[in-house]
Write a protein that holds these residues in place. Structure first.
Motif, short mmCIF file in Angstrom:
data_model
loop_
_atom_site.label_atom_id
_atom_site.label_comp_id
_atom_site.label_asym_id
_atom_site.label_seq_id
_atom_site.Cartn_x
_atom_site.Cartn_y
_atom_site.Cartn_z
N ARG A 147 0.83 -1.21 0.00
CA ARG A 147 0.00 0.00 0.00
C ARG A 147 0.86 1.26 0.00
O ARG A 147 0.55 2.23 -0.70
CB ARG A 147 -0.96 -0.02 1.18
N ALA A 148 1.96 1.24 0.77
CA ALA A 148 2.85 2.39 0.79
C ALA A 148 3.51 2.61 -0.57
O ALA A 148 3.69 3.74 -1.03
CB ALA A 148 3.92 2.21 1.87
N SER A 149 3.82 1.51 -1.26
CA SER A 149 4.41 1.60 -2.60
C SER A 149 3.43 2.26 -3.57
O SER A 149 3.80 3.17 -4.32
CB SER A 149 4.79 0.20 -3.09
N MET A 150 2.18 1.81 -3.54
CA MET A 150 1.16 2.40 -4.42
C MET A 150 0.98 3.88 -4.11
O MET A 150 0.88 4.69 -5.05
CB MET A 150 -0.16 1.66 -4.25
N THR A 151 0.94 4.22 -2.85
CA THR A 151 0.77 5.62 -2.44
C THR A 151 1.91 6.49 -2.96
O THR A 151 1.68 7.59 -3.48
CB THR A 151 0.64 5.73 -0.92
N ALA A 152 3.14 6.00 -2.84
CA ALA A 152 4.30 6.77 -3.32
C ALA A 152 4.25 6.94 -4.84
O ALA A 152 4.54 8.02 -5.36
CB ALA A 152 5.60 6.09 -2.90
N VAL A 153 3.86 5.87 -5.55
CA VAL A 153 3.76 5.95 -7.01
C VAL A 153 2.70 6.97 -7.41
O VAL A 153 2.94 7.84 -8.26
CB VAL A 153 3.48 4.55 -7.62
N ILE A 154 1.54 6.89 -6.79
CA ILE A 154 0.47 7.84 -7.10
C ILE A 154 0.92 9.27 -6.83
O ILE A 154 0.63 10.18 -7.61
CB ILE A 154 -0.80 7.51 -6.29
N GLY A 155 1.66 9.47 -5.75
CA GLY A 155 2.13 10.80 -5.38
C GLY A 155 3.33 11.28 -6.17
O GLY A 155 3.78 12.42 -6.00
N GLY A 156 3.87 10.42 -7.03
CA GLY A 156 5.05 10.80 -7.81
C GLY A 156 6.27 11.02 -6.93
O GLY A 156 7.17 11.77 -7.29
N ASP A 157 6.33 10.33 -5.79
CA ASP A 157 7.38 10.55 -4.80
C ASP A 157 8.44 9.46 -4.88
O ASP A 157 8.39 8.45 -4.16
CB ASP A 157 6.76 10.62 -3.40
N PHE B 125 14.83 2.72 -13.04
CA PHE B 125 13.54 2.23 -13.55
C PHE B 125 12.47 3.30 -13.34
O PHE B 125 11.68 3.59 -14.24
CB PHE B 125 13.16 0.93 -12.84
N TRP B 126 12.45 3.91 -12.17
CA TRP B 126 11.50 5.00 -11.90
C TRP B 126 11.68 6.11 -12.92
O TRP B 126 10.71 6.58 -13.54
CB TRP B 126 11.69 5.54 -10.49
N ASP B 127 12.93 6.57 -13.09
CA ASP B 127 13.20 7.70 -13.98
C ASP B 127 12.80 7.41 -15.42
O ASP B 127 12.25 8.29 -16.10
CB ASP B 127 14.69 8.07 -13.94
N LYS B 128 13.05 6.19 -15.88
CA LYS B 128 12.81 5.85 -17.28
C LYS B 128 11.35 5.54 -17.58
O LYS B 128 10.87 5.83 -18.68
CB LYS B 128 13.69 4.66 -17.68
#
Length: 145
Positions: A20-30, A69-72
């Motif tokens: 859940r924390a992973s999804m939240t960070a992805v949604i927040g662009g963090d 991976f995040w950046d690309k």
């Protein structure tokens, strides 16, 4: 609209909390918050096996590899919606049956049906994120405005 819709069991479990924390960070662009969820030598396979996101199929290891991976890829998505239909947490893992809807900057959308398997260590840090999905199936859902 960016969101998590959780239609699954949600009993407390370290791997489920990490998911859940992973999804939240992805949604927040963090990116920084996302990377802090991972153990230093963690492995992200998204999707598992060779694909246009990872031609070798070896995944992305460690904070440098996961950050790249995040950046690309992750950072190029304008919006994320996670819908979790089911969640199985036991041992050090949690497997979530999910649909991820992505929105690109031009308004295009794509739907990814997947099973996301998170494994955590004794500190609750993600040691492995294995995203099982089929790129061809996801690409077939691409809609343009």
């Amino acid at each position: 609209m960016d969101a998590i819709t959780w239609n699954a069991p949600d009993a407390d479990h370290p791997a489920r909390r990490a998911a859940r924390a992973s999804m939240t960070a992805v949604i927040g662009g963090d990116k920084d918050a996302w990377l802090k969820l991972f153990a230093p030598d963690a492995l992200v396979e998204d999707p598992v096996g060779p694909s246009f996101l990872d031609p070798s199929g070896d995944g992305h290891r460690g904070h440098d590899g996961i950050g790249a991976f995040w950046d690309k890829f992750v950072s190029t998505i304008e919006g994320f919606r996670f819908t979790v239909a089911d969640s199985f947490a036991n041992g050090d893992c949690c497997a979530n049956v999910a649909t991820i809807t992505t929105t690109m900057g031009d308004g295009s959308t794509m739907t990814i049906d997947c099973v996301l398997v998170y494994t955590v260590d004794e500190d609750g840090l993600i040691t492995s994120l294995r995203a099982h999905w089929e790129p061809d199936r996801a690409m077939a859902t691409l809609t343009r405005p």
